[in-house]
Design a protein around this motif. Structure first.
Motif, PDB file in Angstrom:
ATOM      1  N   LYS A   1       0.835  -1.207   0.000  1.00 33.41           N
ATOM      2  CA  LYS A   1       0.000   0.000   0.000  1.00 33.41           C
ATOM      3  C   LYS A   1       0.869   1.256   0.000  1.00 33.41           C
ATOM      4  O   LYS A   1       0.563   2.233  -0.674  1.00 33.41           O
ATOM      5  N   ALA A   2       1.955   1.227   0.734  1.00 38.29           N
ATOM      6  CA  ALA A   2       2.864   2.378   0.782  1.00 38.29           C
ATOM      7  C   ALA A   2       3.493   2.616  -0.589  1.00 38.29           C
ATOM      8  O   ALA A   2       3.598   3.762  -1.056  1.00 38.29           O
ATOM      9  N   VAL A   3       3.893   1.544  -1.261  1.00 32.03           N
ATOM     10  CA  VAL A   3       4.463   1.662  -2.602  1.00 32.03           C
ATOM     11  C   VAL A   3       3.415   2.213  -3.556  1.00 32.03           C
ATOM     12  O   VAL A   3       3.699   3.087  -4.392  1.00 32.03           O
ATOM     13  N   SER A   4       2.195   1.738  -3.425  1.00 32.19           N
ATOM     14  CA  SER A   4       1.107   2.217  -4.276  1.00 32.19           C
ATOM     15  C   SER A   4       0.853   3.712  -4.055  1.00 32.19           C
ATOM     16  O   SER A   4       0.689   4.472  -5.011  1.00 32.19           O
ATOM     17  N   ARG A   5       0.827   4.128  -2.776  1.00 35.27           N
ATOM     18  CA  ARG A   5       0.635   5.556  -2.461  1.00 35.27           C
ATOM     19  C   ARG A   5       1.772   6.402  -3.039  1.00 35.27           C
ATOM     20  O   ARG A   5       1.552   7.461  -3.616  1.00 35.27           O
ATOM     21  N   ALA A   6       2.993   5.911  -2.888  1.00 37.35           N
ATOM     22  CA  ALA A   6       4.150   6.643  -3.398  1.00 37.35           C
ATOM     23  C   ALA A   6       4.101   6.730  -4.929  1.00 37.35           C
ATOM     24  O   ALA A   6       4.406   7.778  -5.509  1.00 37.35           O
ATOM     25  N   SER A   7       3.699   5.653  -5.572  1.00 37.08           N
ATOM     26  CA  SER A   7       3.587   5.654  -7.033  1.00 37.08           C
ATOM     27  C   SER A   7       2.532   6.641  -7.508  1.00 37.08           C
ATOM     28  O   SER A   7       2.752   7.384  -8.467  1.00 37.08           O
ATOM     29  N   ARG A   8       1.382   6.660  -6.817  1.00 38.75           N
ATOM     30  CA  ARG A   8       0.322   7.622  -7.167  1.00 38.75           C
ATOM     31  C   ARG A   8       0.796   9.050  -6.981  1.00 38.75           C
ATOM     32  O   ARG A   8       0.570   9.913  -7.828  1.00 38.75           O
ATOM     33  N   ALA A   9       1.493   9.295  -5.871  1.00 33.83           N
ATOM     34  CA  ALA A   9       2.003  10.639  -5.600  1.00 33.83           C
ATOM     35  C   ALA A   9       3.007  11.056  -6.679  1.00 33.83           C
ATOM     36  O   ALA A   9       2.989  12.195  -7.150  1.00 33.83           O
ATOM     37  N   LEU A  10       3.844  10.134  -7.096  1.00 32.76           N
ATOM     38  CA  LEU A  10       4.819  10.415  -8.136  1.00 32.76           C
ATOM     39  C   LEU A  10       4.127  10.719  -9.467  1.00 32.76           C
ATOM     40  O   LEU A  10       4.481  11.689 -10.154  1.00 32.76           O
ATOM     41  N   GLU A  11       3.137   9.924  -9.832  1.00 40.69           N
ATOM     42  CA  GLU A  11       2.404  10.159 -11.084  1.00 40.69           C
ATOM     43  C   GLU A  11       1.657  11.492 -11.046  1.00 40.69           C
ATOM     44  O   GLU A  11       1.616  12.221 -12.031  1.00 40.69           O
ATOM     45  N   GLN A  12       1.071  11.814  -9.895  1.00 43.41           N
ATOM     46  CA  GLN A  12       0.384  13.105  -9.763  1.00 43.41           C
ATOM     47  C   GLN A  12       1.373  14.268  -9.884  1.00 43.41           C
ATOM     48  O   GLN A  12       1.083  15.276 -10.516  1.00 43.41           O
ATOM     49  N   ALA A  13       2.548  14.094  -9.286  1.00 41.68           N
ATOM     50  CA  ALA A  13       3.569  15.146  -9.379  1.00 41.68           C
ATOM     51  C   ALA A  13       4.038  15.312 -10.823  1.00 41.68           C
ATOM     52  O   ALA A  13       4.216  16.435 -11.303  1.00 41.68           O
ATOM     53  N   LYS A  14       4.210  14.206 -11.533  1.00 44.52           N
ATOM     54  CA  LYS A  14       4.606  14.278 -12.944  1.00 44.52           C
ATOM     55  C   LYS A  14       3.531  15.000 -13.768  1.00 44.52           C
ATOM     56  O   LYS A  14       3.856  15.849 -14.603  1.00 44.52           O
ATOM     57  N   ALA A  15       2.286  14.660 -13.546  1.00 47.64           N
ATOM     58  CA  ALA A  15       1.185  15.294 -14.283  1.00 47.64           C
ATOM     59  C   ALA A  15       1.107  16.780 -13.956  1.00 47.64           C
ATOM     60  O   ALA A  15       0.903  17.615 -14.844  1.00 47.64           O
ATOM     61  N   ARG A  16       1.286  17.111 -12.681  1.00 46.98           N
ATOM     62  CA  ARG A  16       1.234  18.513 -12.263  1.00 46.98           C
ATOM     63  C   ARG A  16       2.367  19.312 -12.903  1.00 46.98           C
ATOM     64  O   ARG A  16       2.160  20.406 -13.404  1.00 46.98           O
ATOM     65  N   THR A  17       3.561  18.749 -12.917  1.00 50.55           N
ATOM     66  CA  THR A  17       4.687  19.464 -13.522  1.00 50.55           C
ATOM     67  C   THR A  17       4.520  19.570 -15.032  1.00 50.55           C
ATOM     68  O   THR A  17       4.886  20.592 -15.620  1.00 50.55           O
ATOM     69  N   ALA A  18       3.947  18.554 -15.660  1.00 51.01           N
ATOM     70  CA  ALA A  18       3.697  18.628 -17.105  1.00 51.01           C
ATOM     71  C   ALA A  18       2.704  19.747 -17.406  1.00 51.01           C
ATOM     72  O   ALA A  18       2.883  20.507 -18.365  1.00 51.01           O
ATOM     73  N   ARG A  19       1.645  19.850 -16.585  1.00 53.37           N
ATOM     74  CA  ARG A  19       0.677  20.939 -16.784  1.00 53.37           C
ATOM     75  C   ARG A  19       1.336  22.299 -16.568  1.00 53.37           C
ATOM     76  O   ARG A  19       1.073  23.252 -17.303  1.00 53.37           O
ATOM     77  N   MET A  20       2.218  22.379 -15.576  1.00 55.04           N
ATOM     78  CA  MET A  20       2.912  23.642 -15.303  1.00 55.04           C
ATOM     79  C   MET A  20       3.827  24.017 -16.470  1.00 55.04           C
ATOM     80  O   MET A  20       3.866  25.182 -16.887  1.00 55.04           O
ATOM     81  N   ARG A  21       4.559  23.026 -17.012  1.00 58.36           N
ATOM     82  CA  ARG A  21       5.432  23.298 -18.153  1.00 58.36           C
ATOM     83  C   ARG A  21       4.618  23.725 -19.373  1.00 58.36           C
ATOM     84  O   ARG A  21       5.003  24.648 -20.094  1.00 58.36           O
ATOM     85  N   PHE A  22       3.484  23.073 -19.595  1.00 56.20           N
ATOM     86  CA  PHE A  22       2.625  23.412 -20.728  1.00 56.20           C
ATOM     87  C   PHE A  22       2.074  24.827 -20.570  1.00 56.20           C
ATOM     88  O   PHE A  22       2.086  25.612 -21.515  1.00 56.20           O
ATOM     89  N   LYS A  23       1.630  25.160 -19.372  1.00 55.24           N
ATOM     90  CA  LYS A  23       1.108  26.500 -19.112  1.00 55.24           C
ATOM     91  C   LYS A  23       2.199  27.543 -19.317  1.00 55.24           C
ATOM     92  O   LYS A  23       1.956  28.599 -19.918  1.00 55.24           O
ATOM     93  N   ARG A  24       3.404  27.263 -18.835  1.00 58.00           N
ATOM     94  CA  ARG A  24       4.524  28.192 -19.013  1.00 58.00           C
ATOM     95  C   ARG A  24       4.818  28.381 -20.498  1.00 58.00           C
ATOM     96  O   ARG A  24       5.036  29.503 -20.966  1.00 58.00           O
ATOM     97  N   ALA A  25       4.801  27.291 -21.268  1.00 57.95           N
ATOM     98  CA  ALA A  25       5.051  27.390 -22.711  1.00 57.95           C
ATOM     99  C   ALA A  25       3.956  28.204 -23.387  1.00 57.95           C
ATOM    100  O   ALA A  25       4.245  29.019 -24.275  1.00 57.95           O
ATOM    101  N   GLN A  26       2.706  27.996 -22.980  1.00 61.27           N
ATOM    102  CA  GLN A  26       1.605  28.791 -23.536  1.00 61.27           C
ATOM    103  C   GLN A  26       1.811  30.265 -23.229  1.00 61.27           C
ATOM    104  O   GLN A  26       1.638  31.117 -24.108  1.00 61.27           O
ATOM    105  N   ASP A  27       2.156  30.577 -21.988  1.00 57.68           N
ATOM    106  CA  ASP A  27       2.367  31.968 -21.584  1.00 57.68           C
ATOM    107  C   ASP A  27       3.523  32.601 -22.361  1.00 57.68           C
ATOM    108  O   ASP A  27       3.433  33.747 -22.813  1.00 57.68           O
TER     109      ASP A  27
END
Length: 131
Positions: free
Chosen positions: A33-59
């Motif tokens: 369960k801990a590995v699963s939580r960590a994996s989800r957190a990592l995937e969410q962080a990757k998605a969040r940073t991708a959205r941030m990079r995309f927004k920065r590129a748009q700006d």
């Protein structure tokens, strides 16, 4: 980061999966369960940073388009120039035959854009010569 923090991080990173499973079991936690939580957190962080990079590129793209050095093109003037080239009224202008047929709508639009850009470049050259 202190030496103690670094040592703790290193011990976790260097630990085998079996050791980690045992540590989690002793602490009353579920390793999977801990590995699963960590994996989800990592995937969410990757998605969040991708959205941030995309927004920065748009700006950045928007800011670039809004800069004053970006010129708008006079497509109506380019259309008149193209019509003049077709009728032979414009001197020193040549058009290559296109497969023996007429220009497609897309070809004509692209040619107009090219002529408008050429006009803008010619105007820039004239302005630079005046300085």
């Amino acid at each position: 980061m202190s030496k103690l923090d670094q040592a703790i991080d290193d011990s976790i990173l260097e630990a085998s999966e079996a050791d980690l499973r045992e540590d989690f079991k002793e602490a009353g936690d579920d390793f999977d369960k801990a590995v699963s939580r960590a994996s989800r957190a990592l995937e969410q962080a990757k998605a969040r940073t991708a959205r941030m990079r995309f927004k920065r590129a748009q700006d950045e793209s928007k800011a670039y388009r809004e800069q004053e050095n970006v010129k708008s093109f006079d497509l109506a003037k380019a259309r008149r120039r193209l019509d003049g080239m077709r009728s032979g009224e414009v001197e020193n202008a040549m058009m290559a035959a296109r497969k023996g047929g007429k220009l497609s709508q897309r070809d004509e639009e692209n040619l107009l854009k090219d002529l408008a850009q050429l006009e803008a470049l010619e105007n820039d050259d004239k302005e630079e010569g005046e300085e």
